[in-house]
Design a protein around this motif. Structure first.
Motif, mmCIF file in Angstrom:
data_model
loop_
_atom_site.group_PDB
_atom_site.id
_atom_site.type_symbol
_atom_site.label_atom_id
_atom_site.label_comp_id
_atom_site.label_asym_id
_atom_site.label_seq_id
_atom_site.Cartn_x
_atom_site.Cartn_y
_atom_site.Cartn_z
ATOM 1 N N GLY A 174 9.769 4.577 -33.152
ATOM 2 C CA GLY A 174 10.965 3.769 -32.908
ATOM 3 C C GLY A 174 11.111 3.223 -31.509
ATOM 4 O O GLY A 174 12.064 2.494 -31.234
ATOM 5 N N GLN A 175 10.181 3.539 -30.604
ATOM 6 C CA GLN A 175 10.283 2.995 -29.257
ATOM 7 C C GLN A 175 9.911 1.510 -29.250
ATOM 8 O O GLN A 175 9.126 1.046 -30.067
ATOM 9 N N ARG A 176 10.485 0.787 -28.305
ATOM 10 C CA ARG A 176 10.272 -0.655 -28.205
ATOM 11 C C ARG A 176 9.854 -0.982 -26.785
ATOM 12 O O ARG A 176 10.495 -0.565 -25.812
ATOM 13 N N TRP A 177 8.759 -1.774 -26.662
ATOM 14 C CA TRP A 177 8.254 -2.167 -25.350
ATOM 15 C C TRP A 177 8.300 -3.687 -25.256
ATOM 16 O O TRP A 177 7.488 -4.376 -25.871
ATOM 17 N N PRO A 178 9.260 -4.232 -24.496
ATOM 18 C CA PRO A 178 9.337 -5.689 -24.348
ATOM 19 C C PRO A 178 8.031 -6.249 -23.800
ATOM 20 O O PRO A 178 7.414 -5.656 -22.907
ATOM 21 N N ALA A 179 7.581 -7.388 -24.350
ATOM 22 C CA ALA A 179 6.289 -7.953 -23.939
ATOM 23 C C ALA A 179 6.325 -9.472 -23.983
ATOM 24 O O ALA A 179 6.689 -10.063 -25.004
ATOM 25 N N ASP A 180 5.974 -10.090 -22.857
ATOM 26 C CA ASP A 180 5.745 -11.539 -22.847
ATOM 27 C C ASP A 180 4.375 -11.847 -23.434
ATOM 28 O O ASP A 180 4.182 -12.873 -24.080
ATOM 29 N N ILE A 181 3.415 -10.932 -23.199
ATOM 30 C CA ILE A 181 2.078 -11.048 -23.770
ATOM 31 C C ILE A 181 1.657 -9.665 -24.246
ATOM 32 O O ILE A 181 1.775 -8.684 -23.511
ATOM 33 N N ALA A 182 1.175 -9.589 -25.485
ATOM 34 C CA ALA A 182 0.622 -8.344 -26.023
ATOM 35 C C ALA A 182 -0.881 -8.519 -26.216
ATOM 36 O O ALA A 182 -1.334 -9.546 -26.728
ATOM 37 N N VAL A 183 -1.643 -7.530 -25.787
ATOM 38 C CA VAL A 183 -3.109 -7.555 -25.937
ATOM 39 C C VAL A 183 -3.518 -6.381 -26.809
ATOM 40 O O VAL A 183 -3.177 -5.226 -26.507
ATOM 41 N N TRP A 184 -4.231 -6.652 -27.890
ATOM 42 C CA TRP A 184 -4.715 -5.592 -28.760
ATOM 43 C C TRP A 184 -6.150 -5.259 -28.357
ATOM 44 O O TRP A 184 -7.052 -6.068 -28.489
ATOM 45 N N ALA A 185 -6.348 -4.053 -27.842
ATOM 46 C CA ALA A 185 -7.669 -3.637 -27.350
ATOM 47 C C ALA A 185 -8.053 -2.293 -27.942
ATOM 48 O O ALA A 185 -8.649 -1.445 -27.271
ATOM 49 N N ALA A 186 -7.720 -2.092 -29.212
ATOM 50 C CA ALA A 186 -7.954 -0.806 -29.868
ATOM 51 C C ALA A 186 -8.873 -0.970 -31.065
ATOM 52 O O ALA A 186 -8.551 -1.691 -32.000
ATOM 53 N N GLY A 187 -10.014 -0.312 -31.039
ATOM 54 C CA GLY A 187 -10.879 -0.269 -32.210
ATOM 55 C C GLY A 187 -11.898 -1.384 -32.280
ATOM 56 O O GLY A 187 -11.551 -2.551 -32.206
ATOM 57 N N LEU A 188 -13.184 -1.026 -32.419
ATOM 58 C CA LEU A 188 -14.256 -2.019 -32.533
ATOM 59 C C LEU A 188 -15.013 -1.779 -33.827
ATOM 60 O O LEU A 188 -15.398 -0.649 -34.141
ATOM 61 N N ALA A 224 -2.060 -10.056 -35.740
ATOM 62 C CA ALA A 224 -2.748 -11.341 -35.916
ATOM 63 C C ALA A 224 -1.916 -12.505 -35.402
ATOM 64 O O ALA A 224 -2.451 -13.476 -34.855
ATOM 65 N N GLU A 225 -0.591 -12.416 -35.568
ATOM 66 C CA GLU A 225 0.290 -13.521 -35.184
ATOM 67 C C GLU A 225 0.712 -13.476 -33.722
ATOM 68 O O GLU A 225 0.915 -14.528 -33.097
ATOM 69 N N HIS A 226 0.856 -12.276 -33.159
ATOM 70 C CA HIS A 226 1.539 -12.180 -31.861
ATOM 71 C C HIS A 226 0.743 -11.478 -30.753
ATOM 72 O O HIS A 226 1.254 -11.366 -29.629
ATOM 73 N N ALA A 227 -0.471 -11.034 -31.034
ATOM 74 C CA ALA A 227 -1.259 -10.357 -29.996
ATOM 75 C C ALA A 227 -2.587 -11.073 -29.810
ATOM 76 O O ALA A 227 -3.077 -11.762 -30.700
ATOM 77 N N ALA A 274 3.201 0.403 -34.386
ATOM 78 C CA ALA A 274 3.477 0.099 -35.793
ATOM 79 C C ALA A 274 3.621 -1.391 -36.034
ATOM 80 O O ALA A 274 3.383 -1.870 -37.144
ATOM 81 N N ALA A 275 4.046 -2.136 -34.998
ATOM 82 C CA ALA A 275 4.246 -3.575 -35.180
ATOM 83 C C ALA A 275 4.265 -4.281 -33.836
ATOM 84 O O ALA A 275 4.636 -3.698 -32.809
ATOM 85 N N VAL A 276 3.842 -5.544 -33.852
ATOM 86 C CA VAL A 276 3.926 -6.419 -32.682
ATOM 87 C C VAL A 276 4.722 -7.640 -33.102
ATOM 88 O O VAL A 276 4.433 -8.259 -34.132
ATOM 89 N N THR A 277 5.744 -7.979 -32.310
ATOM 90 C CA THR A 277 6.544 -9.165 -32.592
ATOM 91 C C THR A 277 6.343 -10.181 -31.471
ATOM 92 O O THR A 277 5.586 -9.946 -30.534
ATOM 93 N N ALA A 278 7.047 -11.281 -31.554
ATOM 94 C CA ALA A 278 6.938 -12.314 -30.515
ATOM 95 C C ALA A 278 7.524 -11.838 -29.196
ATOM 96 O O ALA A 278 7.213 -12.402 -28.139
#
Length: 428
Positions: A255-269, A131-134, A243-247
Motif C-alpha cells: 500500500g505504500q506510494r512513491w511519487p514519480a515523474d519518471i519510473a524506471v523498471w530495472a528488475a529481471g532479465l 508497459a505504459e508508464h515505466a 504492484a503497479a506503476v501509474t503516470a
C-alpha cells in the motif's frame, strides 16, 4: 578449385556476437556475416551512462558498417524473424520507413554455421502499468527516450519549487549505476552563481522487492554499494514489492506510494521474446535457448548460442550461467577457436566459465566490486583501483573488436581526448 569457406552467420552484435565476428573474420576458413537490427554497436554495460548523459568516451558507440570493413566480415542490418534449419537460412524482416512503407524487402541469408547472440530484455512479470508508464533500459532507443524525459524533468525542477523525482525499480547493476550517474548529471543543471546555496533538484529512490540490496551479491559488495548510495543521497527501500506503476507514482503491494515523474523498471532479465519463435529450440523458464557444454543448441549442432540468449548449466551447478557481458565475452573467445576446430573435424573441449568478479561504476562516488584471481577467493576493491578495473573491462572489449593495432591507437586517442563531461550540459 579452392574449397569454399564455411559461412558463419552471427545473429546479434552485442558484446559476444561482435567480438566473435571480429575474431572469426581473421580465419580464412570462415566467411563471416554479422546481423543486427541497428547500425551501431554500444557496450550494454554502459547503457545507463547513455541514459544519464554521462558517457565520456568517443568509442562508446561504433558503426557496424565501419567495423565490418576494418575487420573483414560482412554486415547485414535487419531484424531476425526465423531460422529455417532444414534449408540453413535465416529470414530477416522487411525494413519500413517512418510512414510504414517498405524500403527494404524481407530477405534470407544462408549459413553453414549459425550463432544466435540476440541477447535478452528486461521483463515486467506482468506488473500493472509498467508497459505504459515505466521505461526499461534494453536498447539505445530506450536510453535516448529516458534522457529526453530526464532533461525535461530537470529543467522543470530548476524553474519550479520541487525537485524531479525518479524512482528505479530493481537494485541490480543497472538500477544502482543509473541512480549514481543521474546524481552526477544533476550537476549540469545547477546555476554556477548558486554554488553556495544549491537546493536539491533531484530525488532518487531505488525500490527492491528482496529483503536486501542487490540480492545474490556478496555481502561485502552490497555493503560497499549501500555506503556509496547513501553518500549520494539516494534512498533505498528493500522489501518493496511493486504492484503497479501509474503516470504519477509507483505503488507497492503493502500500500505504500512513491511519487514519480519518471519510473524506471530495472528488475529481471529474460531471453529476447524473438528467441522462442526462431525455431524448435529447447527453452528454459526464462526464455533462453538451452545449449550443451559446447554451446550448441540441443536440436541442431550447426546452431550455437551465446550470451544472454543462451542457457548453459555447468556440470554440478544448480542454475545457468549469469547473463553478463563477461560471460558473453568468454563464450565468444571459446567459439572463436571451437568453430574452426569443428570445421576441420575436431572435437573442442567443453566451455568453462571463469568468473573474474563484478564491478560497478557509481558516478562521483567511485567504483566498487569484487575481483577474482585464479582459484583464490574474490576480494573487495574500491576507489581508484576499482575505477581503473571497471574501465579496463570496456577497453578489453574495444581491443577485441578493433584489433590489437587499431585498438591500441584508438584507445590511446580516446584516453588523451575523450568526450568531455555529461552530454546533458548541452541541454541545461
Amino acid at each position: 578449385m579452392a574449397e569454399r569457406p564455411t559461412r558463419v552467420l552471427i545473429l546479434g552484435g552485442g558484446a559476444g556476437g561482435l567480438e566473435l565476428a571480429a575474431k572469426l573474420a581473421a580465419d580464412r576458413r570462415c566467411a563471416v556475416t554479422l546481423v543486427d537490427a541497428v547500425s551501431t554497436h554500444l557496450w550494454k554495460p554502459r547503457l545507463h551512462e547513455f541514459a544519464a548523459g554521462t558517457v565520456n568516451s568517443t568509442l562508446a558507440e561504433i558503426s557496424f558498417y565501419m567495423l565490418a570493413g576494418m575487420r573483414g566480415f560482412r554486415f547485414e542490418q535487419g531484424s531476425v524473424e526465423a531460422i529455417d534449419r532444414a534449408g540453413k537460412t535465416v529470414r530477416l524482416a522487411a525494413i519500413h520507413d517512418g510512414d510504414g512503407r517498405v524500403v527494404t524487402r524481407a530477405r534470407s541469408v544462408a549459413y553453414d554455421v549459425c550463432v544466435v547472440a540476440l541477447g535478452g530484455i528486461t521483463t515486467d512479470f506482468g506488473t500493472e502499468g509498467v508497459a505504459e508508464h515505466a521505461i526499461r533500459l534494453d536498447t539505445k532507443a530506450d536510453a535516448d527516450e529516458f534522457r529526453e524525459l530526464f532533461i525535461a524533468a530537470m529543467i522543470e525542477a530548476r524553474e519550479g519549487p520541487d525537485p524531479a523525482r525518479v524512482v528505479i525499480i530493481g537494485s541490480g547493476a543497472t538500477g544502482t549505476e543509473l541512480a549514481a550517474h543521474l546524481r552526477l548529471s544533476e550537476q549540469a543543471f545547477f546555476e554556477p552563481a548558486d554554488a553556495g546555496e544549491r537546493r536539491k533538484l533531484l530525488e532518487l529512490t531505488i525500490l527492491e522487492a528482496a529483503p536486501e540490496l542487490m540480492p545474490g551479491a556478496n555481502a561485502e559488495l552490497r555493503a560497499g554499494v549501500s555506503d556509496r548510495l547513501r553518500e549520494l543521497d539516494i534512498t533505498v527501500e528493500t522489501g518493496a514489492k511493486v504492484a503497479a506503476v501509474t503516470a504519477d507514482d509507483v505503488r507497492t503491494a503493502d500500500g505504500q506510494r512513491w511519487p514519480a515523474d519518471i519510473a524506471v523498471w530495472a528488475a529481471g532479465l529474460v531471453g529476447h521474446p524473438c528467441l522462442e519463435a526462431l525455431a524448435d529450440f529447447t527453452m528454459d523458464r526464462k526464455g533462453r535457448i538451452v545449449v550443451d557444454n559446447r554451446l550448441r543448441s540441443t536440436v541442431d549442432p550447426a546452431i550455437y548460442v551465446l550470451g544472454d540468449a543462451a542457457s548453459h548449466t555447468p556440470r554440478g551447478a544448480e542454475t545457468p550461467l549469469p547473463p553478463t557481458a563477461q560471460c558473453a565475452s568468454q563464450q565468444a573467445e571459446y567459439l572463436a577457436s571451437a568453430i574452426p576446430a569443428t570445421i576441420v573435424g575436431g572435437t573442442p573441449d567443453p566451455f568453462v566459465f571463469r568468473d573474474k568478479g563484478r564491478l560497478l561504476s557509481l558516478g562521483r562516488a567511485g567504483s566498487v566490486g569484487l575481483i577474482g584471481f585464479a582459484r583464490r577467493d574474490d576480494f573487495y576493491v574500491a576507489g581508484q583501483f576499482a575505477t581503473a578495473a571497471y574501465h579496463a573491462l570496456q577497453r578489453q572489449h574495444q581491443w577485441a573488436v578493433l584489433g590489437p593495432l587499431r585498438g591500441t591507437v584508438a584507445i590511446v586517442a580516446d584516453v588523451i581526448s575523450p568526450a568531455r563531461g555529461p552530454a546533458l550540459k548541452l541541454h541545461g
